[in-house]
Design a protein around this motif. Structure first.
Motif, PDB file in Angstrom:
ATOM      1  N   UNK A   1      52.165 -16.444  17.999  1.00 10.45           N
ATOM      2  CA  UNK A   1      51.192 -15.368  18.200  1.00 10.45           C
ATOM      3  C   UNK A   1      50.324 -15.612  19.435  1.00 10.45           C
ATOM      4  N   UNK A   2      50.351 -16.839  19.966  1.00 11.27           N
ATOM      5  CA  UNK A   2      49.587 -17.127  21.188  1.00 11.27           C
ATOM      6  C   UNK A   2      50.318 -16.679  22.437  1.00 11.27           C
ATOM      7  N   UNK A   3      51.590 -16.425  22.301  1.00 15.09           N
ATOM      8  CA  UNK A   3      52.349 -15.970  23.470  1.00 15.09           C
ATOM      9  C   UNK A   3      52.170 -14.476  23.606  1.00 15.09           C
ATOM     10  N   UNK A   4      51.402 -14.098  24.602  1.00  9.90           N
ATOM     11  CA  UNK A   4      51.053 -12.692  24.723  1.00  9.90           C
ATOM     12  C   UNK A   4      50.782 -12.379  26.187  1.00  9.90           C
ATOM     13  N   UNK A   5      51.514 -11.425  26.707  1.00  8.37           N
ATOM     14  CA  UNK A   5      51.307 -11.030  28.095  1.00  8.37           C
ATOM     15  C   UNK A   5      50.536  -9.714  28.124  1.00  8.37           C
ATOM     16  N   UNK A   6      49.324  -9.701  28.696  1.00 11.38           N
ATOM     17  CA  UNK A   6      48.601  -8.438  28.798  1.00 11.38           C
ATOM     18  C   UNK A   6      49.419  -7.449  29.614  1.00 11.38           C
ATOM     19  N   UNK A   7      49.644  -6.269  29.079  1.00 12.18           N
ATOM     20  CA  UNK A   7      50.561  -5.311  29.720  1.00 12.18           C
ATOM     21  C   UNK A   7      49.822  -4.523  30.784  1.00 12.18           C
ATOM     22  N   UNK A   8      49.503  -5.200  31.885  1.00 14.90           N
ATOM     23  CA  UNK A   8      48.690  -4.593  32.944  1.00 14.90           C
ATOM     24  C   UNK A   8      49.388  -3.418  33.617  1.00 14.90           C
ATOM     25  N   UNK A   9      50.706  -3.357  33.483  1.00 14.58           N
ATOM     26  CA  UNK A   9      51.467  -2.294  34.140  1.00 14.58           C
ATOM     27  C   UNK A   9      51.533  -1.028  33.267  1.00 14.58           C
TER      28      UNK A   9
ATOM     29  N   UNK B   1      64.602 -10.885  17.644  1.00 19.71           N
ATOM     30  CA  UNK B   1      64.828 -10.489  19.046  1.00 19.71           C
ATOM     31  C   UNK B   1      63.518 -10.038  19.696  1.00 19.71           C
ATOM     32  N   UNK B   2      62.685  -9.325  18.959  1.00 19.64           N
ATOM     33  CA  UNK B   2      61.387  -8.910  19.510  1.00 19.64           C
ATOM     34  C   UNK B   2      60.537 -10.112  19.899  1.00 19.64           C
ATOM     35  N   UNK B   3      60.542 -11.117  19.052  1.00 20.37           N
ATOM     36  CA  UNK B   3      59.758 -12.320  19.359  1.00 20.37           C
ATOM     37  C   UNK B   3      60.359 -13.051  20.574  1.00 20.37           C
ATOM     38  N   UNK B   4      61.682 -13.064  20.664  1.00 16.45           N
ATOM     39  CA  UNK B   4      62.341 -13.715  21.804  1.00 16.45           C
ATOM     40  C   UNK B   4      62.036 -12.988  23.109  1.00 16.45           C
ATOM     41  N   UNK B   5      62.043 -11.662  23.045  1.00 13.25           N
ATOM     42  CA  UNK B   5      61.702 -10.884  24.243  1.00 13.25           C
ATOM     43  C   UNK B   5      60.311 -11.271  24.729  1.00 13.25           C
ATOM     44  N   UNK B   6      59.397 -11.423  23.790  1.00 14.89           N
ATOM     45  CA  UNK B   6      58.034 -11.799  24.139  1.00 14.89           C
ATOM     46  C   UNK B   6      57.993 -13.187  24.789  1.00 14.89           C
TER      47      UNK B   6
END
Lengths: 556, 556
Positions: free
Chosen positions: A19-27, A363-368
């Motif tokens: 849950x710490x792996x999170x990219x702010x979706x600035x785009x 797969x969703x978690x892997x994409x993240x």
């Protein structure tokens, strides 16, 4: 159980870091109020002016087009010598007008792939849509989900495919997703050791499960010691009081290093145990399409058939044989299987293209994870693989002199040709090994004859001839180090079993083997020479080790 | 200080996990006793039979050769329309005999690269030797270490280069190496946010350091607020009592998103502070070769010169300008700089080829991380880049009609051409923006005019015209969300400043800008249209926001 309930249940398998792996979706834009949303929906997305991301326009790329010549033809009987008339197909990526070397008649197959789709950022960090689509077609073609059975067809929609830069990257992502200091992964006692490095990085734990080195196709035994596995999971605390209960299991079903193959029935046995104890299964299968049997490529009762009908016969034979050792996905009623594939062994390792197929939750978690770590994969690699794969159909049609074949039959022909080459290589090495004095006269070793893959396991007859080395892990390690000295002295590079064990104290008694592969040798002559030298090295090992004629001190 | 002492000192910068990353080297042999060693040294390594690793022999690859057509020519005045006569060069990778389309006269440049070097496993997980060699040549060519100064020439030998699959991967590796829960990284208050995802994964901390948004080339101010940086590091505990003292700093010296450029003098100021406080510097510089000045490409006093002499003049100008904003490596007396480069913006992002240059201590640790995580990089990507880079020399020689040029001058010509294209794009957008009513009549915004790179920062005049939005982080966020609504309504995709801040509470007052790039637009017409629509969107924003004519409710 509903999908939601299932996903809730899967949550427990994730690393606490997930849950710490999170990219702010600035785009991304929005959220939008209703009245704006309506307005935006009326705009033509094709006319949107993109000022947001640093994607160079195609005019700014130096490479204007790429032409690739490839073949389906791997020669026939003489390993290492391509046939006289190698049929090639040419495809072109990018703007034809920049290719000076092309005339219309040269155009075998136009890929229609614009150059920017290769050289721009990919449409997704987890692989080009076109490559994902191709692998999904192959999943259907190879009937992974046994869609002939109604339930499985329904099941398939819960799975998804992503592309990675090879199985090393895949295993790295998977262990990041699934392991932390409170989790344990079970690993075959002999394996490809990179997985251990992956596990250690997560602070996770691992423990071996046993292989049955006596399993053969003839005796039908499971190469996984399922009894041990069941006992281990039933009595975990007595085996490993200090390790958390396992949440996943890593298996190479066409086993590296032993070459042992799990049939569909064997996988069902392992699956049933994992299901019972809530253990996920990571199936790492780079070799599953390399089938080492004579029958497929032999023309049997085909004399009166057209080339096309002969091909269809062979194809059906090949697919049936693959089905006898079908993916864990085919029996995965619980969505607990995560399958890794790679094109490294069946196309080219330098491409760095691998695949993970698993249920959508994972797969969703892997994409993240991919978003937050390495991001994209090589565009030229993915596109070349796509186009070669489709180009194989052009070659097969020409070879069979027909206008129509089932889509991707060309890829199946390629895999059959490749399997045939590996089988030829294997045959040469095995028959030469069986002809050595070390085998014929002295019975110093036996071989596990693999039915799939590219590895061959030479088991030394230590039990009878050097029983003292079986006394301890250290004595076995020294013994196999001496074996390695003898191999090197004969200018052979192979890998001894002790180096492929994940826990030598656990597995030392079974470690008295040499793993060899037939993939890398230059051809027939070198394979024969290899067998000859292997025989001599093994003879000298048995003659010398722990006797007065031992030539070298063993250093560890 | 000796290298050993230095390395001992560097140890403190490593993540506490670094020592846990360890791959058992199962493919290695030894240690050997003396008498065996002597014997092994007598063997011919070329005759060694490789039975150890699953590397398919080249006969098992479908692709037999690859031909690539590339150009140095990016057209001249009309953005988006390539020139009529685009000069292309063709190179061939792999066995020529498989290429049907080639005759001897077609052969512009034979790469002599055998196909297996592209499709086999690479010789190193951290990049092909040939690609590393190429980048080392470029380091010398661009005089990163200012080898004209004796000390720096000596210093250079302590550095090494590795290849990655792009700067995203590089930043992931670097943060894995350098951060854990006891470490803090300083990051420019506005940045490319993927770095934040990288940091979070390590359990590490981050804190912003300030940009000086008023720095221009004319006023010569440092775009990094060095006073703030110095104060921050001198009084850390009063700023961030709960965060560990910083061990590294991440900077994009041709700043993304602001376009502000750190000159060599500015970098020296930042370097001196970092040196004083023992802070490493990660320099992420994908845009440093895109130079946005007119002068270089203008023919000045060149009328009487040969094309070759004119080129040499331009080259010297270009290199001199680059030197005015030279890499932190050029002043790195302490070995504390880790530089990331990428071919994404100067060649093609889809290739996925990036570079890290740093001192050997850190490079060794990075190699280990790569071994344990993702491992290899695409062979076709690396080789295509190599061959294109060398092929540029063939094109340049033809263009200048000379037989000899300095090696890799072609690459410099390419970078100058590319710079020229970006400059043209920039000029069109800027002059069109300055022609809008929003700018000319209403003074609603001003632009940071970048001297390098591909981004342009449009600062809204909120201080005078909407001062109320500067009251809080929330009011600024809402304001810029409304600005984004207006951009989207005009079918423009850009990024508003609030989305590129790493700590909006810290930076909200400076967040009133729009980041646009000229890279992606299709050409002149679209850039002019973009400026027109930007002007209108900004006008409407100022007319509407927080007035009765505000069209939309703002949702966050």
């Amino acid at each position: 159980m509903t999908i939601e309930q299932k996903h809730h249940q899967f949550q427990q398998y994730l690393s606490r870091k997930d849950s710490k792996r999170y990219l702010p979706a600035f785009w991304e834009h929005g959220p939008f109020p209703e009245n704006l949303n309506k307005k935006l929906n009326l705009l033509d997305p094709k006319k949107q002016i993109l000022l947001s991301s640093g994607v160079p326009n195609k005019e700014l790329f130096s490479i204007k087009n790429i032409s690739v010549n490839h073949t389906l033809d791997l020669g026939h009987e003489n390993v290492g010598i391509p046939g006289d008339h190698v049929l090639t197909n040419t495809f072109h990526i990018g703007d034809e007008s920049f290719s000076k070397h092309m005339s219309t008649k040269d155009k075998d197959y136009n890929s229609n792939v614009p150059i920017e789709s290769v050289f721009e950022y990919a449409d997704q960090t987890y692989g080009l849509s076109s490559t994902i689509e191709l692998f999904n077609k192959l999943v259907t073609k190879f009937n992974y989900f046994r869609e002939d059975i109604l339930d499985n067809n329904q099941r398939k929609i819960n799975y998804e495919t992503i592309i990675t830069s090879g199985t090393s990257a895949s295993c790295f992502y998977l262990t990041q997703m699934l392991l932390d200091e409170n989790k344990t992964i079970l690993i075959e006692e002999f394996t490809y050791p990179v997985i251990i490095a992956n596990v250690n990085m997560t602070d996770g734990h691992y423990a071996p499960f046993n292989l049955n080195m006596h399993a053969t196709e003839e005796n039908g035994q499971n190469p996984i010691d399922v009894e041990y596995l069941n006992t281990l999971l039933s009595n975990w605390d007595s085996f490993y009081p200090n390790k958390p209960y396992p949440t996943c299991l890593y298996t190479i079903p066409v086993q590296n290093p032993t070459g042992l193959v799990q049939s569909s029935e064997h996988r069902q046995e392992v699956y049933d145990i994992c299901k019972k104890f809530n253990v996920l299964i990571i199936e790492d299968d780079p070799y599953g399409n390399i089938l080492l049997t004579d029958e497929v490529n032999k023309v049997k009762d085909n004399e009166d058939k057209s080339p096309y009908n002969a091909f269809v016969n062979q194809k059906n034979d090949y697919l049936k044989k693959l089905e006898s050792a079908a993916s864990y996905l085919s029996i995965d009623t619980e969505g607990i299987v995560l399958r890794c594939e790679s094109v490294s062994k069946v196309f080219a390792p330098g491409l760095r293209v691998g695949v993970i197929i698993a249920n959508k939750f994972f797969i969703d978690r892997l994409k993240n994870i991919i978003e937050c770590t390495t991001r994209e994969i090589s565009g030229p690699s993915m596109t070349m693989f796509n186009e070669c794969c489709y180009g194989m159909d052009v070659l097969l049609k020409r070879q069979l002199q027909v206008d129509n074949i089932d889509r991707l039959d060309g890829w199946i022909q390629w895999l059959m040709n490749l399997s045939h080459r590996y089988k030829l290589r294997q045959d040469i090495l095995l028959s030469s090994l069986y002809n050595t004095k070390a085998y014929k006269d002295k019975k110093l070793f036996e071989c596990i004859e693999p039915k799939f893959g590219m590895f061959l396991c030479i088991k030394l007859n230590l039990e009878t001839l050097k029983p003292q080395v079986l006394e301890s892990s250290l004595s076995m390690q020294k013994c196999m180090q001496y074996m390695d000295y003898k191999l090197l002295e004969h200018n052979l590079s192979a890998i001894v079993g002790t180096k492929l064990s994940i826990d030598l104290d656990h597995s030392y008694k079974k470690s008295g083997f040499i793993r060899v592969t037939v993939a890398q040798a230059t051809g027939k002559e070198q394979l024969q020479l290899a067998a000859h030298e292997l025989g001599k090295a093994i003879e000298e090992f048995f003659d010398e080790y722990l006797t007065p004629s031992q030539e070298y001190e063993v250093l560890l």
